[in-house]
Structures are given as structure tokens and as C-alpha cells.
Enzyme design. Structure first.
Site, mmCIF file in Angstrom:
data_model
loop_
_atom_site.group_PDB
_atom_site.id
_atom_site.type_symbol
_atom_site.label_atom_id
_atom_site.label_comp_id
_atom_site.label_asym_id
_atom_site.label_seq_id
_atom_site.Cartn_x
_atom_site.Cartn_y
_atom_site.Cartn_z
ATOM 1 N N GLU A 62 66.026 4.983 -41.233
ATOM 2 C CA GLU A 62 67.439 5.263 -40.945
ATOM 3 C C GLU A 62 67.647 5.312 -39.443
ATOM 4 O O GLU A 62 66.877 5.941 -38.720
ATOM 5 C CB GLU A 62 67.837 6.594 -41.590
ATOM 6 C CG GLU A 62 67.701 6.535 -43.099
ATOM 7 C CD GLU A 62 68.615 7.505 -43.813
ATOM 8 O OE1 GLU A 62 69.802 7.587 -43.469
ATOM 9 O OE2 GLU A 62 68.124 8.188 -44.714
HETATM 10 P P1 FAD Z 1 55.335 16.541 -45.306
HETATM 11 O O1 FAD Z 1 55.412 15.098 -45.563
HETATM 12 O O2 FAD Z 1 55.830 17.467 -46.341
HETATM 13 O O3 FAD Z 1 53.838 16.906 -44.905
HETATM 14 C C1 FAD Z 1 53.322 18.205 -45.025
HETATM 15 C C2 FAD Z 1 51.995 18.141 -45.750
HETATM 16 O O4 FAD Z 1 51.520 19.486 -45.935
HETATM 17 C C3 FAD Z 1 52.068 17.549 -47.153
HETATM 18 O O5 FAD Z 1 51.158 16.481 -47.268
HETATM 19 C C4 FAD Z 1 51.685 18.713 -48.092
HETATM 20 O O6 FAD Z 1 50.948 18.285 -49.214
HETATM 21 C C5 FAD Z 1 50.865 19.559 -47.176
HETATM 22 N N1 FAD Z 1 50.790 20.979 -47.560
HETATM 23 C C6 FAD Z 1 51.776 21.759 -48.069
HETATM 24 N N2 FAD Z 1 51.321 23.004 -48.289
HETATM 25 C C7 FAD Z 1 50.017 23.015 -47.900
HETATM 26 C C8 FAD Z 1 48.999 24.010 -47.879
HETATM 27 N N3 FAD Z 1 49.237 25.251 -48.286
HETATM 28 N N4 FAD Z 1 47.764 23.675 -47.422
HETATM 29 C C9 FAD Z 1 47.501 22.414 -46.989
HETATM 30 N N5 FAD Z 1 48.429 21.436 -46.991
HETATM 31 C C10 FAD Z 1 49.680 21.736 -47.435
HETATM 32 N N6 FAD Z 1 63.376 10.378 -44.461
HETATM 33 C C11 FAD Z 1 63.824 9.217 -43.917
HETATM 34 O O7 FAD Z 1 63.687 9.008 -42.705
HETATM 35 N N7 FAD Z 1 64.416 8.269 -44.710
HETATM 36 C C12 FAD Z 1 64.593 8.442 -46.041
HETATM 37 O O8 FAD Z 1 65.084 7.556 -46.739
HETATM 38 C C13 FAD Z 1 64.180 9.665 -46.616
HETATM 39 N N8 FAD Z 1 64.374 9.901 -47.940
HETATM 40 C C14 FAD Z 1 63.743 10.958 -48.532
HETATM 41 C C15 FAD Z 1 63.805 11.091 -49.917
HETATM 42 C C16 FAD Z 1 63.084 12.085 -50.549
HETATM 43 C C17 FAD Z 1 63.147 12.201 -52.038
HETATM 44 C C18 FAD Z 1 62.283 12.965 -49.783
HETATM 45 C C19 FAD Z 1 61.444 13.994 -50.460
HETATM 46 C C20 FAD Z 1 62.258 12.862 -48.396
HETATM 47 C C21 FAD Z 1 62.986 11.863 -47.757
HETATM 48 N N9 FAD Z 1 62.995 11.724 -46.363
HETATM 49 C C22 FAD Z 1 63.525 10.600 -45.784
HETATM 50 C C23 FAD Z 1 62.406 12.762 -45.491
HETATM 51 C C24 FAD Z 1 60.983 12.426 -45.012
HETATM 52 O O9 FAD Z 1 60.205 12.022 -46.094
HETATM 53 C C25 FAD Z 1 60.392 13.673 -44.387
HETATM 54 O O10 FAD Z 1 61.246 14.125 -43.353
HETATM 55 C C26 FAD Z 1 59.007 13.473 -43.754
HETATM 56 O O11 FAD Z 1 58.198 12.621 -44.522
HETATM 57 C C27 FAD Z 1 58.369 14.836 -43.601
HETATM 58 O O12 FAD Z 1 57.105 14.754 -42.997
HETATM 59 P P2 FAD Z 1 56.349 16.099 -42.597
HETATM 60 O O13 FAD Z 1 55.031 15.712 -42.060
HETATM 61 O O14 FAD Z 1 57.232 16.942 -41.775
HETATM 62 O O15 FAD Z 1 56.160 16.905 -43.970
#
Ligand code: FAD
Length: 466
Positions: A62
Site C-alpha cells: 500500500e
Molecule cells: P508480526 O508479523 O505479528 O510479528 C511478530 C511475531 O511475534 C510473530 O511471528 C508472532 O508469532 C511472534 N510472537 C508473538 N508472541 C510471541 C511470543 N510470546 N514469543 C515469541 N514470539 C511471539 N499490511 C499491509 O501493508 N498491507 C496489507 O494489505 C495488509 N493486510 C493485512 C491483512 C491482515 C488479515 C493482517 C493480519 C495484516 C495485514 N497487514 C497489512 C498488516 C501487516 O501484516 C503487519 O503490519 C505486519 O506484518 C506486522 O509485522 P510485525 O513484525 O510488526 O508483527
């Protein structure tokens, strides 16, 4: 060589991996990534469905074709990910009534035009509000100021499409000042590209990880600094260091820890901090929003929806706001797959997660019969991702709610001693997005590197004084 600091990273989603890579690039190689699930990528996740690989999490890059380059767009192009521009201009020809048939295009256009005017008003108002957020209002309040509160089924579905489809929460909840205009589109461009690649959107995270973690010939990651299936349950922190305990009874010591789990997980009891996080920090964490966005996939024996360039997205205008409202077919990406995607959010997502998938399928079928007639075939498969009930996610992405000002936002993401926080929710301008997760990881790691250097200098100074 002098041993560098040891850093544990909790979570291997986009943000955790980008933070770890930034540390590694800066020479901090003594890292340990603890990931709860059996894979990396987090909310970027593909699933097999009806012979296809579909994205159950993030799907769009996006913010494309604007003044600044979206780093995710650059990464996706480097890997030649198969992606398609999403053109929503056709939506006014494809808006269905809940008692059958489509609305006249002119009728929908009129509602869209009116909504756009109110949105422009909201943008001007938002820019005129004092920085800091103490006069922030909700998007709904800005609509009320223009005496425009969507009330017909058609007005509600257009409103849903404009706001809930992006933020996964209704205008009543969402902060005007932090979302209108949205920095993602204002800075990176108005366009969005839909990823439809058999390798999955998650391949971006794998590619990033492979740039600093050891991989085998088949390109799987074999680096001992990444441990999968490690559910972090406790983080003990003191001025001398941190100890991280996992559910399987292991303990890991380090100098610092970076917590990259979602804001939904931080709001839950999954990870215990010892000593507990200060009250101001907990309040700020609990005040921020974790929304739920659910992509339901349905497979059919044959196609019964219109095909062609201008038909990809369609709306269902129910009197019940948010009831199976936004639909998409895959004829362009996967011709002949006969797959439909319908998106629900918020209360509907929570309701649907608690009922059997067969019930969800029956509801979606009823909606489709209202749109296309009684004769259509029954779906043969359904896929209902459940991000909200999953204890490792507790929702889909963060949404900036009314009631959180800049100061509280900074409290939500501030480090506590040796405990640092990253994740999409900590991205100042791009919370909720993949690029937010990526950029937040880099920013946090750079901040940490500075702190580490500063500490080293202080220790050295004290030693000299002694
Ligand atoms: P996460 O990807 O959540 O990474 C955190 C990690 O921590 C995970 O792997 C989890 O398993 C792990 N974890 C959790 N608890 C523990 C624990 N206690 N111990 C060890 N590990 C743990 N963004 C866009 O840009 N475009 C889109 O079209 C879009 N659509 C989306 C649609 C959906 C349905 C969803 C769910 C999200 C969407 N997003 C989109 C948002 C995007 O996916 C997220 O903003 C981004 O991937 C988040 O990355 P992160 O590393 O912050 O978190």
C-alpha cells in the site's frame, strides 16, 4: 576481539527481522531470535487453498507511485513478486442491493462524491488541529460536523469501504488527526498493489532474513541464532541484563531484549514482565487499538459472477453495516480458479471467529444468493483465518484510536531499561502496515545502537574515574 552486547529479539515477523538485520549490519552479531510459531513472517502468511496459495494476512503493497519510494515496493520488485494494481474506480458499477440487483452507477457515484467532499473537509480540519493531539476528534465527529452521517445501506457500505476496509474499525473509533490524510498514501502514493505470488508476500521476510542469517542450499534458514517454536512467557529485566523464559522451560540471558510482538499480544497476559511494566506504559499499551480484519476465501465449482477488467471488486449494501460488504474475484490473478474473497472486520470478525466455518459459509452463500440469484452453486471450500483468537497475534493490525495523543503514543513505544519495543504499532507514520513494521524495526535498532554506544562510553568513563 571484544565481545559485543547480546540482544534477544522476541518475534520473527517483518519488524523483528528488520531490527535484527540492522543490528547485524552494524556489527552486533550476537543476537538470538525467539519465535513462537514454526515459521518466520508473522502476519505476512500464505496458505494453501483450493490449489492456490492465498494471503491470509497482508496482501497489498500500500502506498505506491508517490513522491517517496515505499521500501516494500522496492523489495517486492527486487524479488519480481507477481502483483496487480487494485483499481477500485469501477466500484460504483458493481454495488449490489441486499434484495437483488445492482444500484444505478449514477446513484452510487453521487454517494461517493458526497463522501469524498466530507473527507476533504476532514483533511483540512485535521491539518488545522494543534499538534500533540489534544483536540483530536473521531472521523465520525468530522462527518457530523458536515451533517453527513451515513444512514442508508448504500451510504453505509461506501463509508465502510472508505474507512473500515482500510482501518478495520469504524469511523466512530478512529482518530481523524492520525489517519486523515493517511501518511502512507500522502507520502508513498495513492496506489495499492495486490500480491498474488505462489512464493507468498512472506518471501520478503525470508529474503531479508537470508541477508544476515545462514541458509542451507535449499535456502531454508539454518542459523542457530533463530529458534522457532519458542514461546516467550516471561521477561526479567534489571540494570545488569535480561533473562527471557520460554514456555518449554528454557531460559536465555542477554544484555538487551527487543519485543516485536503485536500490540494485541502486549495487551494480553502472554508475556509477563518482571518487574512489571510501569503503570503509564501499561495504560498506553492498553489504550492503543488492535483491529480485526478477516479475509474469507470461498471456492466454487464454476464462476457465476461477472468477469472482466472492471468487475474485480464489488460491494454488498446490507442494512446491517459491515455484513459481508467487500468482495473480490480472482479472475485476473488466477483465471479459472473460481475463488472469491470477502472481507469482514471488527465485531463481525469476532462473531465469525466464534462460530463454525460451516455457519460462515452458509451466511456468505445467502449474501451471494441475494446478489446473484438462487441458482448459484454452493461453495465447495471455505477458509476463515482467525487472527483474533490466535494468542500470538490477537488481531490483525493496529489502528490509531481517538483518545491517544502523541505523548501517549511515545509512551506506548518507549523502552523500559533494557527492554525495547518494535512492531508495526510503533511506526510513527505507518502503523498498521508492512512498511511500518519494516521501518520501525530499522529505527528501533538504530536507537538501540546509539544507546549501547552511549552506555559503553559511560562505563568506560566510570572505569577511568576509578
Ligand atoms: P508480526 O508479523 O505479528 O510479528 C511478530 C511475531 O511475534 C510473530 O511471528 C508472532 O508469532 C511472534 N510472537 C508473538 N508472541 C510471541 C511470543 N510470546 N514469543 C515469541 N514470539 C511471539 N499490511 C499491509 O501493508 N498491507 C496489507 O494489505 C495488509 N493486510 C493485512 C491483512 C491482515 C488479515 C493482517 C493480519 C495484516 C495485514 N497487514 C497489512 C498488516 C501487516 O501484516 C503487519 O503490519 C505486519 O506484518 C506486522 O509485522 P510485525 O513484525 O510488526 O508483527
Amino acid at each position: 576481539a571484544v565481545a559485543g552486547p547480546k540482544v534477544i529479539i522476541v518475534g520473527a515477523g517483518m519488524s523483528g527481522i528488520s531490527a535484527a538485520k540492522t543490528l547485524s549490519d552494524a556489527g552486533i552479531k550476537d543476537i538470538l531470535i525467539l519465535e513462537a510459531t514454526d515459521r518466520i513472517g508473522g502476519r505476512m502468511r500464505k496458505a494453501s487453498f483450493a490449489g492456490l496459495k492465498v494471503e491470509v494476512g497482508a496482501n497489498w503493497v500500500e502506498g505506491v507511485n508517490g513522491l517517496e519510494m515505499n521500501p516494500i515496493w522496492e523489495m517486492a520488485n527486487k524479488l519480481h513478486l507477481r502483483q496487480f494494481i487494485s483499481d477500485f474506480r469501477n466500484i460504483s458499477s458493481n454495488t449490489y442491493k441486499d434484495n437483488g440487483g445492482v444500484y444505478l452507477r449514477s446513484e452510487v457515484d453521487k454517494v461517493i462524491e458526497e463522501a469524498d467532499k466530507v473527507k476533504s473537509y476532514g483533511e483540512k480540519l485535521s491539518k488545522s488541529l494543534p499538534l500533540g493531539g489534544h483536540e483530536d476528534i473521531s472521523i465520525l465527529a468530522s462527518q457530523r460536523l458536515k451533517d453527513h452521517v451515513p444512514s442508508t445501506a448504500l451510504e453505509m457500505v461506501v463509508d465502510y469501504f472508505n474507512y473500515d476496509y482500510e482501518f478495520a474499525e469504524p469511523p466512530r473509533v478512529t482518530s481523524l488527526q492520525n489517519t486523515v490524510p493517511l501518511p502512507t498514501f500522502a507520502n508513498f502514493g495513492k496506489e495499492a498493489y495486490f500480491v498474488a505470488d505462489q512464493r507468498g508476500f512472506e518471501s520478503l521476510v525470508y529474503d531479508l532474513a537470508a541477508q544476515f542469517l545462514r541458509t542451507a542450499k535449499n535456502s531454508s534458514i539454518v542459523d542457530p541464532r533463530l529458534l522457532l517454536g519458542k514461546i516467550v512467557r516471561e521477561i526479567r529485566h534489571a540494570t545488569s541484563g535480561v533473562t527471557v523464559a520460554t514456555e518449554d522451560g528454557s531460559f536465555y540471558n542477554a544484555d538487551y531484549v527487543i519485543v516485536s510482538v503485536s500490540i494485541g499480544v502486549l495487551q494480553s497476559k502472554l508475556i509477563k514482565f518482571k518487574p512489571d511494566l510501569p503503570r503509564w506504559k501499561k495504560l498506553a499499551i492498553c489504550q492503543f487499538g488492535m483491529s480485526v480484519y478477516t479475509k474469507i476465501f470461498l471456492k466454487f465449482p464454476h464462476r457465476f459472477w461477472p468477469d472482466g477488467e472492471w468487475t474485480q471488486h464489488f460491494l454488498y449494501a446490507s442494512e446491517r453495516r459491515g455484513y459481508y460488504p467487500v468482495w473480490q474475484h480472482f479472475e485476473k490473478q488466477n483465471p479459472g480458479a473460481n475463488v472469491l474473497l470477502v472481507t469482514v472486520t471488527d465485531e463481525e470478525s469476532r462473531r465469525i471467529e466464534q462460530q463454525p466455518d460451516s455457519q460462515t459459509k452458509a451466511e456468505a452463500m445467502e449474501v451471494l444468493r441475494n446478489m446473484f440469484g438462487k441458482h448459484i452453486p454452493e461453495a465447495t471450500d471455505v477458509l476463515v483465518p482467525k487472527w483474533w483468537s490466535d494468542r500470538f497475534f490477537k488481531g490483525s493490525f493496529s489502528n490509531w484510536p481517538l483518545g491517544v495523543n502523541q505523548y501517549e503514543y511515545d509512551q506506548m513505544r518507549a523502552p523500559i531499561g533494557r527492554v525495547y519495543f518494535t512492531g508495526e504499532h510503533t511506526s510513527k507514520h505507518y502503523n498498521g502496515y508492512v512498511h511500518g513494521a519494516y521501518l520501525a524495526g530499522i529505527d528501533l535498532a538504530n536507537m538501540m545502537i546509539k544507546c549501547i554506544k552511549y552506555k559503553t562510553y559511560l562505563t568506560h568513563g566510570i572505569q577511568l574515574a576509578n
